[in-house]
Design an enzyme around this catalytic site. Sequence first.
Site, PDB file in Angstrom:
ATOM      1  N   CYS A  29      -3.839 -13.789  -2.137  1.00  0.00           N
ATOM      2  CA  CYS A  29      -3.610 -14.425  -0.814  1.00  0.00           C
ATOM      3  C   CYS A  29      -4.218 -15.694  -0.979  1.00  0.00           C
ATOM      4  CB  CYS A  29      -4.425 -13.328   0.200  1.00  0.00           C
ATOM      5  SG  CYS A  29      -5.823 -13.425   0.444  1.00  0.00           S
ATOM      6  N   ARG A  84       0.592  -1.049   0.342  1.00  0.00           N
ATOM      7  CA  ARG A  84      -0.086  -0.054  -0.310  1.00  0.00           C
ATOM      8  C   ARG A  84       0.903   1.002   0.187  1.00  0.00           C
ATOM      9  NH1 ARG A  84      -3.210  -2.888   3.876  1.00  0.00           N
ATOM     10  NH2 ARG A  84      -2.227  -2.001   5.742  1.00  0.00           N
ATOM     11  N   ASP A 138      -7.580  -6.257  -4.867  1.00  0.00           N
ATOM     12  CA  ASP A 138      -6.905  -6.503  -4.112  1.00  0.00           C
ATOM     13  C   ASP A 138      -8.089  -7.798  -3.316  1.00  0.00           C
ATOM     14  OD1 ASP A 138      -5.253  -8.083  -1.776  1.00  0.00           O
ATOM     15  OD2 ASP A 138      -6.194  -6.796  -0.643  1.00  0.00           O
ATOM     16  N   ASP A 189     -16.698  -2.199  -2.348  1.00  0.00           N
ATOM     17  CA  ASP A 189     -16.994  -3.888  -1.118  1.00  0.00           C
ATOM     18  C   ASP A 189     -18.271  -4.292  -1.423  1.00  0.00           C
ATOM     19  OD1 ASP A 189     -14.416  -4.762   0.091  1.00  0.00           O
ATOM     20  OD2 ASP A 189     -16.751  -5.259   0.935  1.00  0.00           O
ATOM     21  N   PHE A 192     -12.317  -3.887  -4.056  1.00  0.00           N
ATOM     22  CA  PHE A 192     -12.602  -5.310  -2.451  1.00  0.00           C
ATOM     23  C   PHE A 192     -11.637  -4.818  -1.595  1.00  0.00           C
ATOM     24  CE2 PHE A 192     -12.086  -7.954  -6.135  1.00  0.00           C
ATOM     25  CZ  PHE A 192     -13.100  -8.957  -6.246  1.00  0.00           C
TER      26      PHE A 192
END
Length: 396
Positions: free
Chosen positions: A336, A208, A296, A247, A225
């Site tokens: 992730c 970030r 992300d 989101d 996201f």
Amino acid sequence: MARVIVDAQAARAIGKGAMIVFRKGIVRTEGRFSPGDVVEVYTRGGKFLGRGFINPNSNIMVRLVTQDRDTEVNKELFRDRIKKANEYRKKVLGYDKAYRMVYGEADYLPGLIIDRFNEIASIQISSVGMERFKFDVAEAIMDAEPEIETVFEKNTGRSRRREGLPEVERILLGKERYRTIIAEGKAKFIVDMHGQKTGFFLDQRENRIALEKYIKPGYRVLDVFTYTGGFAIHAAVAGADEVVAVDKSPWAISMVRENARLNGVEDRMEYVVGSAFPAMEEMIKRGEKFDVVILDPPAFVQHEKDLKRGLRAYFNVNYAGLQLVREGGVLVTASCSQHVDMQAFKDMVIAAAAKAGRFLRLLEPYRTQAPDHPILMASKDTEYLKALFLYVEDIK
């Protein structure tokens, strides 16, 4: 003490430093035990390999705590390891008020995650054995870091359910406190214990901060996201004129609004409450373009058997994102999912770019999780985050 006998492959992995033993690597067990008991692990030939927690109801059947025959698994051991893990973050890595204090096997504390946010420590336990020591863990945290006044038990999620553990959110020890404000680069964020995971995603911190150098005045940025606005707030603070945060969670978007006000950038923010795919498809239909697009998403691959389907989901997200980046813009894309390695992730992005008619240049070295989420070289399970910073051009 009960014994677990493992096959040659599992023994070799342990010899190289692996901290978990899967069910398929176990030849037999000897003696009686209950879920969460400490057992000893041996080769077929009788060589001692380690001592750890057993859970016969889990695919990860043994989580090793020590490979030293003279080391007992007790609260003194956890106290010592938590102290050492905290010192590593502060003295070696240079972290101060907000960092991951303990990262499971990478700190020789399998099934335990501890995140520090100023005076609050948030813990997640995903091991039946570690669950037995959670009050000792809470006390050890406060001993290791006297500034911590609250230990919050954030024990929710799939990993708890897989271990047969109840989901619990509560203050485990100390003062009743649920919120704090942390600093990250040029930005500040509210951390709320009622959020996901341990309250805030620290693993993307350096990524970030790295985003800030690619933001210029006049830029339009899309953060999909967004959760509580990690990348979005950094983009706005770095000088973007317009940042669109997407989101599906109304609660998450409410937190983005709070973080925008905290940083004095609310006049440059736009908010979309909705699922990523429909939101991005609608933007594509409208012909919208952004100078920087950040993707992300949550882990689309929870199990190895879901790899093909999960890679398709990543492909669809990246294909949509690439259509929204203007010529000469930047795509920041991440995964992730532990079961998606960097090569598979790169191949997926390349395929999405080909379909979108875009060329990609790598702007940054391949990026991964922040160093307070250490990667244990012998344990593939400790390496999970992948992030690419890409310069996007049209195929000519």
